[in-house]
Structure formats: structure tokens, C-alpha cells
Design an enzyme around this catalytic site. Structure first.
Site, mmCIF file in Angstrom:
data_model
loop_
_atom_site.group_PDB
_atom_site.id
_atom_site.type_symbol
_atom_site.label_atom_id
_atom_site.label_comp_id
_atom_site.label_asym_id
_atom_site.label_seq_id
_atom_site.Cartn_x
_atom_site.Cartn_y
_atom_site.Cartn_z
ATOM 1 N N SER A 150 -9.740 5.967 0.364
ATOM 2 C CA SER A 150 -9.594 7.226 -0.360
ATOM 3 C C SER A 150 -9.910 7.032 -1.845
ATOM 4 C CB SER A 150 -8.184 7.782 -0.117
ATOM 5 O OG SER A 150 -8.106 9.114 -0.522
ATOM 6 N N ASP A 228 -9.256 14.223 9.480
ATOM 7 C CA ASP A 228 -8.641 13.950 8.175
ATOM 8 C C ASP A 228 -8.474 15.278 7.428
ATOM 9 O OD1 ASP A 228 -8.308 13.311 5.431
ATOM 10 O OD2 ASP A 228 -9.477 11.467 5.627
ATOM 11 N N HIS A 261 -6.091 10.675 7.926
ATOM 12 C CA HIS A 261 -6.251 9.961 6.650
ATOM 13 C C HIS A 261 -5.287 8.784 6.517
ATOM 14 C CE1 HIS A 261 -7.980 10.057 2.591
ATOM 15 N NE2 HIS A 261 -6.792 9.932 2.046
HETATM 16 N N1 LIG Z 1 0.147 14.200 0.396
HETATM 17 C C1 LIG Z 1 0.146 12.775 0.336
HETATM 18 C C2 LIG Z 1 -1.116 12.385 -0.369
HETATM 19 C C3 LIG Z 1 -1.185 10.965 -0.666
HETATM 20 C C4 LIG Z 1 -1.885 10.158 0.390
HETATM 21 O O1 LIG Z 1 -2.263 10.606 1.484
HETATM 22 N N2 LIG Z 1 -2.067 8.927 0.033
HETATM 23 C C5 LIG Z 1 -2.795 8.031 0.877
HETATM 24 C C6 LIG Z 1 -4.003 7.555 0.081
HETATM 25 S S1 LIG Z 1 -4.933 8.946 -0.508
HETATM 26 C C7 LIG Z 1 -1.936 6.829 1.231
HETATM 27 O O2 LIG Z 1 -2.451 5.773 1.531
HETATM 28 N N3 LIG Z 1 -0.613 7.001 1.211
HETATM 29 C C8 LIG Z 1 0.323 5.929 1.398
HETATM 30 C C9 LIG Z 1 0.542 5.463 2.804
HETATM 31 O O3 LIG Z 1 0.145 6.159 3.758
HETATM 32 O O4 LIG Z 1 1.129 4.369 2.965
HETATM 33 C C10 LIG Z 1 1.389 12.347 -0.432
HETATM 34 O O5 LIG Z 1 1.918 13.161 -1.203
HETATM 35 O O6 LIG Z 1 1.870 11.184 -0.232
#
Ligand SMILES: N[C@@H](CCC(=O)N[C@@H](CS)C(=O)NCC(=O)O)C(=O)O
Length: 285
Positions: A150, A228, A261
Site C-alpha cells: 500500500s 480490495d 487489502h
Molecule cells: N482503515 C484502516 C486503514 C489502514 C490500513 O488498511 N492499513 C493497512 C496498510 S494501508 C495495514 O497494513 N494495516 C495494518 C494491519 O493490517 O496490520 C485503518 O484505519 O486501520
């Protein structure tokens, strides 16, 4: 440059370790994680894969959720996972502590605008300070590859495109492929880089890829889930695909049916990405 060990755990015959250090580039204390495969040490150096995480992440998300240690141990590749922004009480943050800007959202650029420019210099941190620190303290060699997710997929592709020959290969999951044209990228770039859109182009993978010269090509693999939730509005893989067509760039872009995602998606395909890197590192994939 000194580093302080803050955790160590044996994993698949190698070691997962976390360190903190004072970053002169970012003007704050930073943490990073490294996975050292069993081959590293006793006179043997190993190649390194840098992993750049996405919004809200730290050094921990990839190491804990991607399931990459087993394959890194088999292939003999170290993994370095930095944090995603400068940290600390003195570091400015989004006024509403939004997840998509400020802490946890450094976007891998060198900010030029107040109040961000003193600390938000993640491009220089990833390209210069961190690799020097890793080379000084760990049994790694100069053979380097880069991957990310991302915001970190944008970071990985952009860094490979801006530094021809530096990385043997680059891979990305669900990258923000054309940040200048999507809300996440526009918010970050406007604040970090200012309102002149011409200054944003140097950090846009699609724009960089579209005009890349064959002598600057780095083999690239991108996976994108078609379920996604961010695909249509934020990621724009079709723009990257068109850019690769324009320049003849060696990009393999795979749409993966039903994947979202999350790290479940990353865990499902990380082995492919590491074997892709291993091939370009001249290891047995
Ligand atoms: N809506 C999500 C957006 C953030 C998101 O999806 N982050 C992704 C990268 S863009 C991620 O890797 N999150 C941490 C995880 O899943 O461990 C949030 O507020 O946490």
C-alpha cells in the site's frame, strides 16, 4: 552509530530482533526489526529485503502477520522492516490524529514544508541512514531488494525507480500506484511537499515508470486483490500497468481474485514475492 537491542526471538532457525536508535535524519528515536536467517553469521553474509509497510503500521505488522520467516530462512535472505514515520512526542502529527497522515504515514518522502520538514524525511532514512546502520551491525552484503504494501508499495516502487541499479528486484502488494491522483497521496503530498504539483512527480511511481529508460529497469512484481476496498479510489494499478506499457518496463501485475487489502492477502503471496527476489539475487528460488 549505536543501536540498542529491545527484543530477540528465535524463529525458523534464525532470529527476529527489534532495535532502537537515534536517527539523525529524522531527529527522533526510531525502532526497526530485522529477521536474520540461519545462514547469516560466522563469516557468511546474506542479501537483504527491505519491507516498507502501509498506513498505521510499525516495524511489527509484517514480521508478525506475513509469515515470511520460513521462506526467508529457506532462501537465506535477511528482512529489515522499518517504522512508517518519525515518532515521539516532539514530532508533529495530523491535527486530528488521522490514520492517513503524520505519524504512521510518512509516505517515504522528504518533506519540504513546515512543520514537517525537520522530521518527515523517510526517503533519506530508508535510502541512506538505515542501510548504513544495517551494514555496520549485521552480517549482510550489498545485494538488496525491496518490497512493500500500500503506502509501502508506493515507497518500494518509487525507491527502485529513483535509484536504478540499487535494488536487484522490487515487489509490491496493493501499492498506491499513482499517489498524485488519489486522496491519500494528495493529502500527504500537499502537506509534506507543498501545493506545487510539479514537485510531487518525483515521488509518483506511475509517472516515474512511464518515462523510465531501459538502462534503469528493475524487475518488478505487483499483486493486487480485486476485492480490495481501496482498489478503485486509492490504488489505481491500471495507471501503473499503462506506465509500464509506455516505457516497456519489466512489470508483472497480477490481479488476485477475491483478495482484500489485509495481511491475509500478503501472507498468501509473500512466498511468490520472496522467490521472485531470490531469482534476481541469483539464489536458488
Ligand atoms: N482503515 C484502516 C486503514 C489502514 C490500513 O488498511 N492499513 C493497512 C496498510 S494501508 C495495514 O497494513 N494495516 C495494518 C494491519 O493490517 O496490520 C485503518 O484505519 O486501520
Amino acid at each position: 552509530m549505536s543501536i540498542e537491542n529491545i527484543s530477540s526471538a528465535k524463529s525458523f532457525g534464525g532470529w527476529h530482533k527489534q532495535y532502537s536508535h537515534k536517527s539523525s535524519t529524522l531527529g527522533c528515536d526510531m525502532r526497526f526489526a530485522i529477521y536474520l536467517p540461519p545462514q547469516a553469521g560466522n563469516g557468511t553474509t546474506v542479501p537483504v529485503m527491505y519491507w516498507l509497510s502501509g498506513l498505521t503500521c510499525t516495524d511489527e505488522n509484517f514480521m508478525q502477520k506475513a509469515g515470511a520467516h520460513r521462506i526467508a530462512a529457506e532462501l537465506g535472505i535477511a528482512i529489515v522492516a522499518p517504522d512508517t514515520s518519525p515518532r515521539g512526542d516532539h514530532v508533529p502529527d495530523d491535527e486530528n490524529e488521522a490514520y492517513d497522515f503524520g505519524k504512521g504515514a510518512g509516505f517515504y518522502v522528504n518533506a519540504t514544508q513546515e512543520p514537517w520538514r525537520q522530521n518527515y524525511r523517510m526517503y533519506d532514512y530508508i535510502i541512506s541512514e538505515l542501510p548504513a546502520l544495517i551494514a555496520e551491525h549485521f552480517p549482510v552484503n550489498e545485494n538488496t531488494v525491496i518490497s512493500g504494501h500500500s503506502m509501502g508499495g508506493h515507497g518500494a516502487l518509487m525507491m527502485a525507480l529513483r535509484n536504478p541499479g540499487r535494488f536487484r528486484s522490487v515487489t509490491a502488494f496493493s501499492p498506491i500506484s499513482n499517489p498524485v491522483n488519489v486522496p491519500w497521496g494528495q493529502k500527504a503530498f500537499e502537506n509534506y511537499l507543498g501545493s506545487k504539483q510539479a514537485d510531487w512527480a518525483a515521488y509518483d511511481s506511475s509517472m516515474l515508470m512511464s518515462t523510465a529508460q531501459p538502462t534503469a529497469f528493475t524487475p518488478a512484481l505487483v499483486d493486487q486483490g480485486d476485492a480490495d476496498g481501496f482498489l478503485k479510489d486509492q490504488l489505481k494499478p491500471e495507471t501503473l500497468e499503462q506506465a509500464a506499457k509506455n516505457s516497456g518496463y519489466p512489470l508483472t501485475l497480477r490481479m488476485q481474485e477475491g483478495y482484500d487489502h489485509s495481511y491475509y492477502f500478503i501472507a498468501s503471496f509473500i512466498e511468490d514475492h520472496m522467490r521472485f527476489h531470490a531469482t534476481h539475487l541469483g539464489l536458488t528460488a
